[in-house]
Write an enzyme that holds these catalytic residues in place. Structure first.
Site, PDB file in Angstrom:
ATOM      1  N   ASP A  58       0.712  -1.108  -0.271  1.00 20.42           N
ATOM      2  CA  ASP A  58       0.386   0.026   0.465  1.00 20.42           C
ATOM      3  C   ASP A  58       0.897   1.328  -0.256  1.00 20.42           C
ATOM      4  O   ASP A  58       2.058   1.074  -0.010  1.00 20.42           O
ATOM      5  CB  ASP A  58      -0.866   0.156   1.295  1.00 20.42           C
ATOM      6  CG  ASP A  58      -0.138  -0.613   2.483  1.00 20.42           C
ATOM      7  OD1 ASP A  58       0.866  -0.427   2.727  1.00 20.42           O
ATOM      8  OD2 ASP A  58      -0.762  -1.284   3.441  1.00 20.42           O
ATOM      9  N   ASP A 102      -8.195  -3.600  14.221  1.00 20.08           N
ATOM     10  CA  ASP A 102      -9.299  -4.253  13.880  1.00 20.08           C
ATOM     11  C   ASP A 102      -9.507  -5.402  13.095  1.00 20.08           C
ATOM     12  O   ASP A 102      -9.743  -5.493  12.516  1.00 20.08           O
ATOM     13  CB  ASP A 102      -9.834  -3.127  13.470  1.00 20.08           C
ATOM     14  CG  ASP A 102      -9.166  -2.566  12.229  1.00 20.08           C
ATOM     15  OD1 ASP A 102      -7.600  -2.990  12.247  1.00 20.08           O
ATOM     16  OD2 ASP A 102      -9.644  -1.419  12.324  1.00 20.08           O
ATOM     17  N   HIS A 140      -7.492  -5.647   9.508  1.00 20.39           N
ATOM     18  CA  HIS A 140      -7.113  -4.733   8.622  1.00 20.39           C
ATOM     19  C   HIS A 140      -5.763  -5.517   8.675  1.00 20.39           C
ATOM     20  O   HIS A 140      -5.068  -5.791   9.213  1.00 20.39           O
ATOM     21  CB  HIS A 140      -7.074  -3.562   9.241  1.00 20.39           C
ATOM     22  CG  HIS A 140      -5.970  -2.519   9.034  1.00 20.39           C
ATOM     23  ND1 HIS A 140      -6.072  -2.141  10.488  1.00 20.39           N
ATOM     24  CD2 HIS A 140      -5.068  -2.738   8.961  1.00 20.39           C
ATOM     25  CE1 HIS A 140      -4.867  -1.755  10.665  1.00 20.39           C
ATOM     26  NE2 HIS A 140      -4.014  -1.683   9.384  1.00 20.39           N
ATOM     27  N   GLU A 200      -9.544  -2.381   5.737  1.00 21.76           N
ATOM     28  CA  GLU A 200     -10.481  -2.100   7.275  1.00 21.76           C
ATOM     29  C   GLU A 200     -11.899  -3.143   7.172  1.00 21.76           C
ATOM     30  O   GLU A 200     -11.904  -3.498   6.106  1.00 21.76           O
ATOM     31  CB  GLU A 200     -10.723  -0.234   7.197  1.00 21.76           C
ATOM     32  CG  GLU A 200      -9.645   0.681   7.080  1.00 21.76           C
ATOM     33  CD  GLU A 200      -9.261   0.448   8.367  1.00 21.76           C
ATOM     34  OE1 GLU A 200      -8.963  -0.332   8.819  1.00 21.76           O
ATOM     35  OE2 GLU A 200      -8.316   1.659   8.774  1.00 21.76           O
TER      36      GLU A 200
END
Length: 260
Positions: free
Chosen positions: A66, A135, A137, A142
């Site tokens: 990314d 979380d 990801h 996400e």
């Protein structure tokens, strides 16, 4: 999925480095590289092996997961700069063979499509390194991300922005809110997925990834569908795993001929 529980973060790094060493020794290999704090110890170990043991990456190429939107490659917090500063400038992989999404593209959608084409034209990623967020990801997919998504623009979750503020002087307003990230479908195309997690803060996410349902609410759970997925965690990150004793037993009794 193979789950390997190690006593500490240093051991996680060494085992992960063993995996990347095996790929680097091939006639050619395409490496998927991740940023963040968790992979740093593995990169340091690979740099040491290059320096002290002659491990070469000259026949490798690399693709990053990314990149922040709006940061030039030269920015100290761009992911291309991160990988170069912390890994690729210390080994013998050519700079031209290290690729990242174009975070400055006028058309992020087109840039994402172009990045997927570049990966395909390279023959696909052989081994993809992954971290995991608190979380669940991976990359910047996400919770709620499509399980078949491709490289695309994503808006960061407020928790991810808060987690990453430490790299921007603890100032959340300085953290870019958008990224170009490989999607879960793009990630899943890699031949081998290698997820690393250390510390108690990742325990819930690791448990959901390995033993919870496959769900867009825990993007990393997509690893359960992959034919060759390896999760390497330290004791703290693995503390929420109900089946931990079996994972330890399976690794301790792994046949000598069976690679990770």
């Amino acid at each position: 999925m193979e789950v390997i529980i190690q006593p500490d973060a240093e051991s996680v790094a060494r085992v992960a480095a063993d995996v990347f060493t095996d790929y680097a020794r091939r006639e050619s290999a395409t490496l998927g590289l991740a940023t963040g704090s968790t992979p740093l110890a593995m990169y340091l170990e690979l740099i040491r092996r290059h320096r002290d043991e002659g491990l070469s990456f000259a026949r490798c190429r690399a693709f990053l997961l990314d990149e922040y939107v709006g940061l030039p490659r030269t920015h100290e917090q761009s992911y291309y700069r991160f990988i170069r500063d912390n890994f690729t400038s210390h080994i013998d992989i050519p700079d031209d063979d290290v690729h990242s999404p174009d975070g400055l593209a006028d058309d992020p959608t087109a840039a994402g499509l172009a990045y997927d084409r570049a990966i395909a034209e390279a023959g696909g990623v052989d081994v993809q390194l992954l971290g995991i967020g608190t979380d669940g990801h991976i990359g910047f997919n996400e919770p709620g991300s499509s399980l078949r998504s491709r490289t695309r623009l994503k808006t960061l979750h407020p928790q991810t922005i808060a987690d990453n503020a430490r790299f921007f002087g603890d100032d959340e307003s300085q953290v870019p809110h958008h990224v170009l990230t490989q999607g879960l479908g793009t990630i899943s195309d890699a031949g081998h997925l290698l997820l690393l997690a250390t510390g108690s803060g990742k325990a819930d996410a690791v448990a959901a990834t390995v033993e919870g349902p496959v769900s867009a609410l825990c993007p990393a759970s997509i690893l359960q569908f992959h034919q060759h997925a390896t999760v390497i965690v330290d004791e703290e990150a693995g503390s929420g795993l109900a089946n931990a004793d079996y994972y330890r037993y399976a690794f301790e009794n792994k046949p000598a001929w069976q690679h990770i």
